[in-house]
Write a protein that holds these residues in place. Sequence first.
Motif, short mmCIF file in Angstrom:
data_model
loop_
_atom_site.label_atom_id
_atom_site.label_comp_id
_atom_site.label_asym_id
_atom_site.label_seq_id
_atom_site.Cartn_x
_atom_site.Cartn_y
_atom_site.Cartn_z
N PRO A 16 0.81 -1.22 0.00
CA PRO A 16 0.00 0.00 0.00
C PRO A 16 0.84 1.27 0.00
CG PRO A 16 0.08 -0.90 2.20
CD PRO A 16 0.82 -1.87 1.31
N GLY A 17 2.12 1.16 0.28
CA GLY A 17 3.00 2.32 0.34
C GLY A 17 4.27 2.08 -0.45
N ILE A 18 5.34 1.73 0.27
CA ILE A 18 6.64 1.53 -0.35
C ILE A 18 7.40 0.43 0.38
CG2 ILE A 18 7.77 3.31 1.06
CD1 ILE A 18 9.33 4.07 -1.55
N GLN A 40 0.67 -5.09 -8.63
CA GLN A 40 0.02 -3.80 -8.80
C GLN A 40 0.91 -2.74 -8.15
OE1 GLN A 40 -4.35 -3.68 -8.64
NE2 GLN A 40 -4.04 -2.09 -7.11
N THR A 41 2.11 -2.61 -8.74
CA THR A 41 3.12 -1.70 -8.20
C THR A 41 3.93 -1.09 -9.33
OG1 THR A 41 4.70 -3.53 -7.98
CG2 THR A 41 3.39 -2.99 -6.03
N PHE A 42 4.65 -0.04 -9.00
CA PHE A 42 5.68 0.52 -9.87
C PHE A 42 6.99 0.20 -9.17
CE2 PHE A 42 8.69 3.64 -11.34
CZ PHE A 42 8.40 3.78 -12.68
N ASP A 43 7.90 -0.49 -9.86
CA ASP A 43 9.12 -0.98 -9.23
C ASP A 43 10.36 -0.34 -9.86
OD1 ASP A 43 7.21 -2.67 -8.19
OD2 ASP A 43 7.91 -4.43 -9.27
N GLN A 80 9.80 -0.97 -13.72
CA GLN A 80 8.79 -2.01 -13.98
C GLN A 80 7.40 -1.43 -13.71
OE1 GLN A 80 9.70 -5.12 -14.95
NE2 GLN A 80 7.67 -5.94 -14.93
N LYS A 81 6.59 -1.29 -14.74
CA LYS A 81 5.29 -0.63 -14.65
C LYS A 81 4.13 -1.62 -14.63
CE LYS A 81 5.04 3.37 -16.84
NZ LYS A 81 5.04 4.34 -17.95
N GLY A 82 4.14 -2.51 -13.64
CA GLY A 82 3.02 -3.42 -13.45
C GLY A 82 2.84 -4.43 -14.57
N THR A 83 3.90 -4.80 -15.29
CA THR A 83 3.79 -5.74 -16.40
C THR A 83 4.00 -7.18 -15.92
OG1 THR A 83 6.13 -5.43 -16.92
CG2 THR A 83 4.55 -4.08 -18.14
N ASN A 84 3.44 -8.13 -16.65
CA ASN A 84 3.71 -9.55 -16.39
C ASN A 84 5.17 -9.81 -16.75
OD1 ASN A 84 1.34 -10.86 -15.42
ND2 ASN A 84 0.43 -10.64 -17.45
N THR A 133 6.58 0.42 -5.13
CA THR A 133 5.62 1.44 -4.69
C THR A 133 4.23 1.11 -5.21
OG1 THR A 133 6.01 2.84 -6.62
CG2 THR A 133 7.39 3.24 -4.70
N LYS A 134 3.25 1.49 -4.46
CA LYS A 134 1.85 1.29 -4.85
C LYS A 134 1.58 2.02 -6.15
CE LYS A 134 -2.52 0.29 -3.98
NZ LYS A 134 -2.97 -1.05 -4.23
N SER A 135 0.78 1.40 -7.01
CA SER A 135 0.39 2.06 -8.27
C SER A 135 -1.11 1.86 -8.50
CB SER A 135 1.18 1.47 -9.46
OG SER A 135 0.75 0.14 -9.72
N LEU A 136 -1.60 2.59 -9.46
CA LEU A 136 -3.00 2.40 -9.87
C LEU A 136 -3.11 1.08 -10.64
CD1 LEU A 136 -3.80 6.03 -11.07
CD2 LEU A 136 -4.48 4.95 -8.92
N PRO A 137 -4.28 0.46 -10.62
CA PRO A 137 -4.44 -0.81 -11.35
C PRO A 137 -4.28 -0.64 -12.85
CG PRO A 137 -6.32 -0.38 -9.92
CD PRO A 137 -5.47 0.84 -9.91
N ILE A 138 -3.80 -1.69 -13.51
CA ILE A 138 -3.72 -1.72 -14.98
C ILE A 138 -5.13 -1.94 -15.50
CG2 ILE A 138 -2.76 -2.99 -16.95
CD1 ILE A 138 -0.69 -1.45 -15.33
N ARG A 139 -5.54 -1.16 -16.51
CA ARG A 139 -6.88 -1.32 -17.09
C ARG A 139 -6.80 -2.14 -18.35
NH1 ARG A 139 -6.44 3.98 -15.74
NH2 ARG A 139 -6.08 4.61 -17.87
#
Length: 159
Positions: free
Chosen positions: A77-79, A98-101, A130-134, A153-159
Amino acid sequence: MALPPVRRVITGHADDGLAKFQSDAAVQAHERPNGTGISFLYSAPALPIDNQDPKDWAADEAQGKNFAGRPDLFDVPGISCRAIDIPPGAESNMHRTQTFDFVAVIKGSVLLKLDSGEEKTLESGDIVLQKGTNHAWTNPHPTEWARLYVVVTKSLPIR
């Protein structure tokens, strides 16, 4: 041979407001089923971080709990800051968080595989955002370990 433990030095503030060292200790890696070791270095339940909070959230992560007390080590939820040690020849499963790494290769080389079939070999000193990719990680070297430093870090969900 596995890599040595990561030394974690944490700074903070004394009652008079001056800077001080709060801790200086080795962090033991927690072994995953494929032999990969994860050292939980620091985490906070939200951003911005409260630099006056003395709680060591990474200790909870190291016990296999996320901030809600559930065994979820990846979505935060944070970092969270971790060191990941990958043994020779080891490969992770394909996964998405569901993160930005922010991922820095510190030692060795790793192969980053995406679900599209694309692959990149990353060497010591390389950085991945890393932007929430498989993705999956492989250490292709037959005898040498690889070490990654990862800030999740927490990120918004991938749509």
